[in-house]
Write a protein that holds these residues in place. Sequence first.
Motif, PDB file in Angstrom:
ATOM      1  N   ARG A 170      -2.502  -1.266  -7.299  1.00  0.00           N
ATOM      2  CA  ARG A 170      -3.095  -1.785  -6.059  1.00  0.00           C
ATOM      3  C   ARG A 170      -4.580  -1.391  -5.863  1.00  0.00           C
ATOM      4  NH1 ARG A 170      -0.633  -5.506  -2.437  1.00  0.00           N
ATOM      5  NH2 ARG A 170      -1.364  -5.017  -0.536  1.00  0.00           N
ATOM      6  N   LYS A 205     -11.835  -4.711  -1.154  1.00  0.00           N
ATOM      7  CA  LYS A 205     -10.877  -4.209  -2.113  1.00  0.00           C
ATOM      8  C   LYS A 205     -11.199  -4.519  -3.649  1.00  0.00           C
ATOM      9  CE  LYS A 205      -7.113  -2.461   0.576  1.00  0.00           C
ATOM     10  NZ  LYS A 205      -5.391  -2.597   0.654  1.00  0.00           N
ATOM     11  N   ASP A 223       0.697  -1.139  -0.086  1.00  0.00           N
ATOM     12  CA  ASP A 223       0.003  -0.035  -0.168  1.00  0.00           C
ATOM     13  C   ASP A 223       0.901   1.244   0.021  1.00  0.00           C
ATOM     14  OD1 ASP A 223      -2.294  -1.423  -0.090  1.00  0.00           O
ATOM     15  OD2 ASP A 223      -2.881  -1.352   2.085  1.00  0.00           O
TER      16      ASP A 223
END
Length: 103
Positions: free
Chosen positions: A28, A57, A21
């Motif tokens: 990402r 995510k 991250d």
Amino acid sequence: MNSIVKKNLNIEEIFYCPHDDSDKCNCRKPLPGMIENILLKYSLEKKETCMIGDSIKDILAAEAAGIESFFLKTDYNTFKKTKDIKRSTIVNSFIELEYALKL
């Protein structure tokens, strides 16, 4: 998860982001860069593409890329905030996923 997906579905290639991250790269998740690169690499239409994910995510990345998503529930990813995955089709097993994908 990748080995489970390959074992249960006819998948040619699995993509992943090798960064942390802290790298703040566009590939990402939840950013859509990886999905956008896949769409370009294979000349895919968004309306003919979907994301199968096991994390919020994954679902957010699919939403950001403008593609359909399927959230595969597992023992390790139960969410109390189901509103976060409202736009995704939620499936409880690979059998349900195959049915939802009409494979």
